[in-house]
Design an enzyme around this catalytic site. Structure first.
Site, short mmCIF file in Angstrom:
data_model
loop_
_atom_site.label_atom_id
_atom_site.label_comp_id
_atom_site.label_asym_id
_atom_site.label_seq_id
_atom_site.Cartn_x
_atom_site.Cartn_y
_atom_site.Cartn_z
N LYS A 131 -37.39 52.49 59.96
CA LYS A 131 -36.02 52.85 59.55
C LYS A 131 -36.05 54.04 58.59
CE LYS A 131 -35.80 49.25 55.94
NZ LYS A 131 -35.60 50.08 54.78
N CYS B 145 -33.37 47.79 49.62
CA CYS B 145 -33.41 47.62 51.08
C CYS B 145 -33.02 46.22 51.54
CB CYS B 145 -34.79 48.03 51.60
SG CYS B 145 -35.05 49.81 51.38
N ASP C 30 -39.90 45.98 54.58
CA ASP C 30 -40.63 47.04 53.85
C ASP C 30 -41.78 46.53 52.96
OD1 ASP C 30 -38.61 48.39 55.10
OD2 ASP C 30 -37.73 49.24 53.30
N1 TIU Z 1 -37.61 49.31 50.57
C1 TIU Z 1 -36.90 49.74 49.53
O1 TIU Z 1 -36.27 48.97 48.83
N2 TIU Z 1 -36.98 51.09 49.26
C2 TIU Z 1 -36.83 51.63 48.01
O2 TIU Z 1 -36.87 52.85 47.85
N3 TIU Z 1 -36.67 50.74 47.00
C3 TIU Z 1 -36.66 51.02 45.66
O3 TIU Z 1 -36.35 50.11 44.89
N4 TIU Z 1 -36.97 52.23 45.22
#
Ligand code: TIU
Length: 223
Positions: A131, A164, A26
């Site tokens: 995802k 994530c 991400d």
């Molecule tokens: N990629 C991921 O960690 N998505 C989130 O929403 N993380 C947050 O810390 N908000």
């Protein structure tokens, strides 16, 4: 098969580079770039941006070594049919997932903010796994991609470490993969969470996996 070892905690990890994958979680504009969704929520994105250079170096080393590289993006179909209503409503945000944000509709596939930052952009042959959840194994074909290549070891980088990255490491660990996390290639909007998330992974003899750093992993891959 040539086994190599990485300096890590709680102990050295032996791995076969040909059966290892680098997973970039991400590294999307909306989480990492100034002016994105993360910053809009009041977060300091500079904490996340500190991962870009170590990730870039590790990615380059993995590519040079011919290692399998997979990128993930958190997000949803434009009609939001794969977004659980509970996820969309969470936080009661005025501007949340699916709404028009500073870089397009937030966490919607095809939008500018949803895509991966240019510094770490995938190249040909590197799958991008879209995802809908926090974990990269939930409702995706990641496990199939890895099993078809007989991957055993996952080097997991990206953001955020306690959300994530952690979910993916836990999911991967339960599926039998050995997961190692380079501490400088993961980050949180909350420094305390960064520290504790890594402690959790390596506690109890490496309950979910191993913790290392980009230099040690690059040395092991290149050496
Ligand atoms: N990629 C991921 O960690 N998505 C989130 O929403 N993380 C947050 O810390 N908000």
């Amino acid at each position: 098969m040539t086994l190599k070892s990485i300096k890590a905690e709680p102990y050295e990890l032996e791995f076969d580079p040909s059966r290892s994958a680098l997973i970039m979680i991400d590294m999307q504009r909306d989480f990492v770039e100034p002016g994105g969704f993360g910053e809009m929520l009041g977060n300091d994105v500079s904490l996340l941006r500190s991962t870009i250079e170590p990730c870039r170096r590790l990615l380059a080393a993995a590519r040079s070594a011919g290692m399998f590289v997979v990128h993930t993006r958190e997000g949803h179909r434009p009609d939001m049919s794969d977004c659980p209503p509970a996820k969309r409503l969470r936080g009661g945000l005025e501007c949340g997932i699916g709404d028009k944000g500073p870089m397009g509709r937030i966490l919607v596939r095809g939008e500018y903010g949803h895509d991966i930052i240019p510094e770490l952009y995938p190249i040909e042959g590197e799958p991008v796994v879209d995802k809908p959840g926090k974990g990269a194994f939930f409702a995706t074909d990641l496990d199939l991609l890895l099993r078809n290549r007989e991957i055993q070891t996952l080097i997991v980088c990206g953001v955020t470490v306690e959300v994530c990255v952690h979910t993916t490491v836990r999911e991967g660990n339960d599926r039998g993969y050995e997961c190692i996390v380079p501490s400088d290639c993961v980050a949180s909007y909350f420094p305390e969470f960064h520290r504790v998330a890594l402690e959790m992974i390596k506690a109890q003899g490496g309950i979910f996996g191993w913790v290392s750093d980009s230099d040690s992993i690059i040395e092991a891959i290149a050496g």
